[in-house]
Design a protein around this motif. Structure first.
Motif, PDB file in Angstrom:
ATOM      1  N   ALA A  28     -46.792  28.987 -20.905  1.00  0.00           N
ATOM      2  CA  ALA A  28     -47.667  28.728 -19.421  1.00  0.00           C
ATOM      3  C   ALA A  28     -46.492  27.642 -18.616  1.00  0.00           C
ATOM      4  N   ASN A  29     -45.715  27.319 -19.149  1.00  0.00           N
ATOM      5  CA  ASN A  29     -44.796  26.056 -18.571  1.00  0.00           C
ATOM      6  C   ASN A  29     -43.513  26.375 -18.111  1.00  0.00           C
ATOM      7  N   CYS A  30     -43.086  27.667 -18.400  1.00  0.00           N
ATOM      8  CA  CYS A  30     -41.888  28.090 -18.246  1.00  0.00           C
ATOM      9  C   CYS A  30     -41.739  28.559 -16.616  1.00  0.00           C
ATOM     10  N   PRO A  31     -40.852  27.670 -15.961  1.00  0.00           N
ATOM     11  CA  PRO A  31     -40.938  28.037 -14.424  1.00  0.00           C
ATOM     12  C   PRO A  31     -40.295  29.393 -13.974  1.00  0.00           C
ATOM     13  N   ALA A  37     -51.436  19.680 -18.543  1.00  0.00           N
ATOM     14  CA  ALA A  37     -50.877  20.444 -19.627  1.00  0.00           C
ATOM     15  C   ALA A  37     -50.076  21.619 -18.930  1.00  0.00           C
ATOM     16  N   ILE A  38     -50.522  22.192 -17.983  1.00  0.00           N
ATOM     17  CA  ILE A  38     -49.372  23.372 -17.454  1.00  0.00           C
ATOM     18  C   ILE A  38     -49.099  22.986 -16.122  1.00  0.00           C
ATOM     19  N   ASN A  39     -47.705  23.014 -16.061  1.00  0.00           N
ATOM     20  CA  ASN A  39     -47.151  22.226 -15.152  1.00  0.00           C
ATOM     21  C   ASN A  39     -45.640  22.888 -14.736  1.00  0.00           C
ATOM     22  N   ARG A  40     -45.732  24.052 -13.941  1.00  0.00           N
ATOM     23  CA  ARG A  40     -44.724  24.815 -13.871  1.00  0.00           C
ATOM     24  C   ARG A  40     -44.104  24.400 -12.411  1.00  0.00           C
ATOM     25  N   HIS A  41     -43.756  23.055 -12.245  1.00  0.00           N
ATOM     26  CA  HIS A  41     -43.221  22.602 -11.062  1.00  0.00           C
ATOM     27  C   HIS A  41     -41.856  23.035 -10.906  1.00  0.00           C
ATOM     28  N   VAL A  42     -41.362  23.047  -9.478  1.00  0.00           N
ATOM     29  CA  VAL A  42     -39.936  23.335  -9.295  1.00  0.00           C
ATOM     30  C   VAL A  42     -39.039  22.330  -8.515  1.00  0.00           C
ATOM     31  N   THR A  63     -35.278  26.666  -8.909  1.00  0.00           N
ATOM     32  CA  THR A  63     -35.819  27.702  -9.686  1.00  0.00           C
ATOM     33  C   THR A  63     -34.619  28.747  -9.398  1.00  0.00           C
ATOM     34  N   LEU A  66     -48.423  27.102 -24.653  1.00  0.00           N
ATOM     35  CA  LEU A  66     -48.039  25.939 -23.817  1.00  0.00           C
ATOM     36  C   LEU A  66     -46.717  26.251 -23.241  1.00  0.00           C
ATOM     37  N   TYR A  94     -45.760  27.688  -2.692  1.00  0.00           N
ATOM     38  CA  TYR A  94     -45.091  27.837  -3.859  1.00  0.00           C
ATOM     39  C   TYR A  94     -44.521  29.360  -4.008  1.00  0.00           C
ATOM     40  N   ARG A 103     -34.377  13.891 -16.276  1.00  0.00           N
ATOM     41  CA  ARG A 103     -35.593  13.664 -17.202  1.00  0.00           C
ATOM     42  C   ARG A 103     -35.371  12.307 -18.060  1.00  0.00           C
ATOM     43  N   ARG A 159     -37.992  23.462 -20.703  1.00  0.00           N
ATOM     44  CA  ARG A 159     -39.401  23.027 -20.832  1.00  0.00           C
ATOM     45  C   ARG A 159     -40.080  23.647 -22.436  1.00  0.00           C
TER      46      ARG A 159
END
Ligand code: HEM
Lengths: 65, 403
Positions: free
Chosen positions: A53-56, B339-344, B348, A50, B54, B360, A15
Motif C-alpha cells: 500500500a505504501n509503494c509510490p 499508516a498509508i502514505n504514498r506521497h511523492v 516519482t 503495508l 496527484y 530521510r 519504502r
C-alpha cells in the motif's frame, strides 16, 4: 501469501524495505527485490500489505496462493 | 518585472508561484485549482502549465516522451555567467536535467553514493553535527530554528561527501540560495552561478592531481563506453549533488520544526512515543513537501483537456499532489501515525530523488536530536516567520523559544 517486485516499476524509493526489512532487500542502486522466493510467513502478512500500500510506484504485487 | 509581480486575480489563468501570499499559504489555492482547474495556466514567464492533482502529477512524471527534463527550473533564469557557452551548458546537471540515455547511466554513477549502506555510514557524523549546533544555542533559551539549525546540517553532510572543507559551508549555502531561491533576481542568481562554478572548476583541477575518496575524484576515475567522463559532466554531477541536497533537506527540517513549534501536542507525542518517528517523518515530507519540478513540453499535445504547445513549461506540483483529498484522507491534517502514505515528495518515475535515503536520515536525526534536548518549544512572541517558495518551499526565519 506470496509477493513479487516488478523491477520495471521499482524506482528505488525503498519504502518497502523501511516497512518490512524481513521481506525485501535493496541493492546499491535502490532496486528492491523480495527475500527468498517471496513467500510471506503468516505473521508478516500485515507488513507485506503495508509495503504494497505504501509503494509510490505500485511496484509490489501480491500473487495468489 | 512589474508584470511578473502583479497581483494574481485568477489563479487558473494567471498563476504565479512567487506570489507572496501563495508562498505563505498555498493550501487554499491548491484546493481551488484541484477542483476548478487542475491544469492551471500562466503566461507570466513564458507559457506554462501547473498540475495540482496527484493522478496528473504522477502521469506527467512518468511521461518522459512528452515531458522532458531539459528544463526543470520552475522559474526561468535568464542570466548567464561570464564565459557562458551554449555547448557547455548542454551538459547541464545530469541526471536531473537529462533524459535517457544520458540520464540512465549518470544516475547509476550517483546512486551508490546514497545507498542504504552508505547513508548509514553518514549517520553518526550527522548526529554529531546536530548536537554541536544545539550546544551553541541551548543555554540561550531561544534560536532561529531555520538559520541556526536546519540550514546548518545538510550542507555540512554533503560537504563531507564531496570532500569540501567545512569552513566553506556558509559560502556554499549562500551560493545555493542565490541560485534556487533568488532565481528571479538576476544579480544574486549570477553571483551564485559564478561563485559556485569557479569553485567547482578549481576543485576539479585540484583533484586531477591529488585525488581523494570523494565523489568528484571517483567520477574523474570513471569511464563510460571506454572513455573517461567529460570534465563538464563531472562538474555537472558534483554541482547537482550539492544543489539538490542542501535547500531541499534544510527546508524539510525547517518545516517540520515549524509544525512542531506550532503543534506542541505533536511534539509531546513524538517525545513520548519515539516509535512514531518514522511515520511522522513521512507525514512531514507529505504535508510540507518542499520541491516543485518543471518539464519541457516536447510536442504539441493535450493534457487533462488543455492544449499544450511544444516549448511550454509544465510544473509538477508535488506539494499540491501530496495534499490531494482524492488520495489522502484528512489531506490537510498532519497525522503522525498515518499508516498509508504514498506521497511523492521525492518525485516519482525515473527521476526519483537519488538522495532520498540521505534526506530521510538527515530529517530523522535532526528531529530526534532536537526533541531529545528541546522537547518543548514554541514560536517566539511576535515572531515574524518568513517562507521561501517557488522551486523549494520552506521557512527561512523561524524564531523559537524554549525557556
Ligand atoms: C527532503 C529533501 C529532498 C527532497 C524533498 C528532494 C526532492 C527531489 C525531487 C522531487 C526530485 C525529482 C526531480 C524530478 O523529477 O525532476 C529529486 C531529484 C534528485 N535529488 Fe532530491 N530531494 C531531497 C534531498 C536530496 C538530497 C539530500 C540529495 C543528495 C545529496 C538529493 C539528490 C537528488 C538527485 C541527484 C536528484 C536527481 C535524480 C534524477 O534525476 O535521476 N536530493 N529530489
Amino acid at each position: 501469501m506470496k509477493i513479487r517486485v516488478d523491477p520495471d516499476r521499482c524506482q528505488g524509493h525503498a519504502r518497502c524495505y523501511a516497512l518490512a526489512p524481513e521481506l525485501f532487500s535493496v541493492d546499491d542502486y535502490g532496486q528492491s527485490s523480495v527475500v527468498g522466493d517471496g513467500t510471506v510467513p503468516a505473521e508478516l502478512e500485515e507488513k507485506a500489505h503495508l509495503a504494497i500500500a505504501n509503494c509510490p510506484e505500485s511496484a509490489i504485487e501480491a500473487l495468489a496462493g | 518585472m512589474a508584470r511578473v509581480t502583479a497581483p494574481v486575480g485568477d489563479w487558473s489563468q494567471d498563476f504565479e508561484v512567487l506570489d507572496a501570499g501563495y508562498i505563505e499559504d498555498p493550501y487554499p489555492i491548491w484546493d481551488d485549482l484541484r477542483q476548478s482547474c487542475p491544469v492551471a495556466h500562466t503566461e507570466r514567464r513564458g507559457r506554462a502549465w501547473m498540475l495540482t492533482r496527484y493522478a496528473d502529477v504522477v502521469e506527467a512524471a512518468h511521461d518522459i516522451e512528452r515531458f522532458s527534463s531539459l528544463e526543470i527550473g520552475v522559474i526561468n533564469s535568464d542570466v548567464q555567467p561570464e564565459g557562458y557557452d551554449e555547448a557547455d551548458a548542454q551538459y547541464g546537471l545530469p541526471p536531473i536535467s537529462a533524459d535517457p540515455p544520458l540520464h540512465t547511466w549518470t544516475r547509476r554513477l550517483i546512486l551508490p553514493w546514497f545507498s542504504h549502506t552508505r547513508v548509514a555510514g553518514y549517520e553518526k557524523l550527522t548526529r554529531d553535527l546536530c548536537r554541536r549546533h544545539i550546544d551553541g544555542f541551548l543555554e540561550a533559551g531561544h534560536a532561529d530554528a531555520a538559520t541556526d539549525y536546519a540550514q546548518q546540517i545538510p550542507v555540512r553532510v554533503v560537504a563531507q561527501i564531496l570532500g569540501v572543507p567545512e569552513t566553506l559551508s556558509d559560502t556554499f549555502t549562500g551560493w545555493v540560495r542565490d541560485m534556487l531561491e533568488f532565481a528571479d533576481d538576476p544579480e544574486r542568481n549570477l553571483r551564485g552561478q559564478e561563485g559556485f562554478g569557479s569553485y567547482l572548476m578549481a576543485e576539479l583541477e585540484r583533484r586531477k592531481n591529488d585525488p581523494g575518496d570523494d565523489l568528484m575524484s571517483e567520477l574523474l576515475a570513471t569511464s563510460h563506453d571506454g572513455e573517461p567522463l567529460d570534465d563538464r559532466l563531472v562538474l555537472g554531477m558534483a554541482a547537482l549533488v550539492m544543489i539538490a541536497g542542501i535547500d531541499t533537506t534544510w527546508s524539510s527540517i525547517g518545516s517540520s520544526l515549524w509544525h512542531l513549534a506550532t503543534h506542541p501536542d505533536h511534539a509531546a507525542r513524538l517525545v513520548a512515543e519515539p516509535g512514531l518517528m518514522s511515520s511522522a517523518v513521512e507525514e512531514f515530507l507529505r504535508a510540507y513537501s518542499p520541491v516543485t519540478m518543471a518539464r519541457l513540453v516536447t510536442t504539441d499535445t493535450e493534457f487533462g483537456g488543455s492544449p499544450m504547445r511544444e516549448g511550454d513549461k509544465l510544473l509538477m506540483n508535488f506539494p499540491a499532489a501530496n495534499r490531494d483529498p482524492e488520495v489522502f484522507e484528512r489531506a490537510d491534517e498532519v497525522v503522525l501515525d498515518r499508516a498509508i502514505n504514498r506521497h511523492v515528495a521525492f518525485g516519482t518515475g525515473i527521476h526519483r530523488c537519488a538522495g532520498s535515503n540521505l534526506a530521510r536520515m538527515e530529517l530523522t536525526v535532526a528531529l530526534e536530536e532536537w526533541l531529545a534536548r528541546i522537547p518543548t518549544f514554541r514560536l517566539a512572541e511576535g515572531a515574524e516567520v518568513t517562507w521561501a517558495g517557488g522551486q523549494v518551499r520552506g521557512p527561512r526565519v523561524l524564531p523559537v523559544v524554549f525557556p
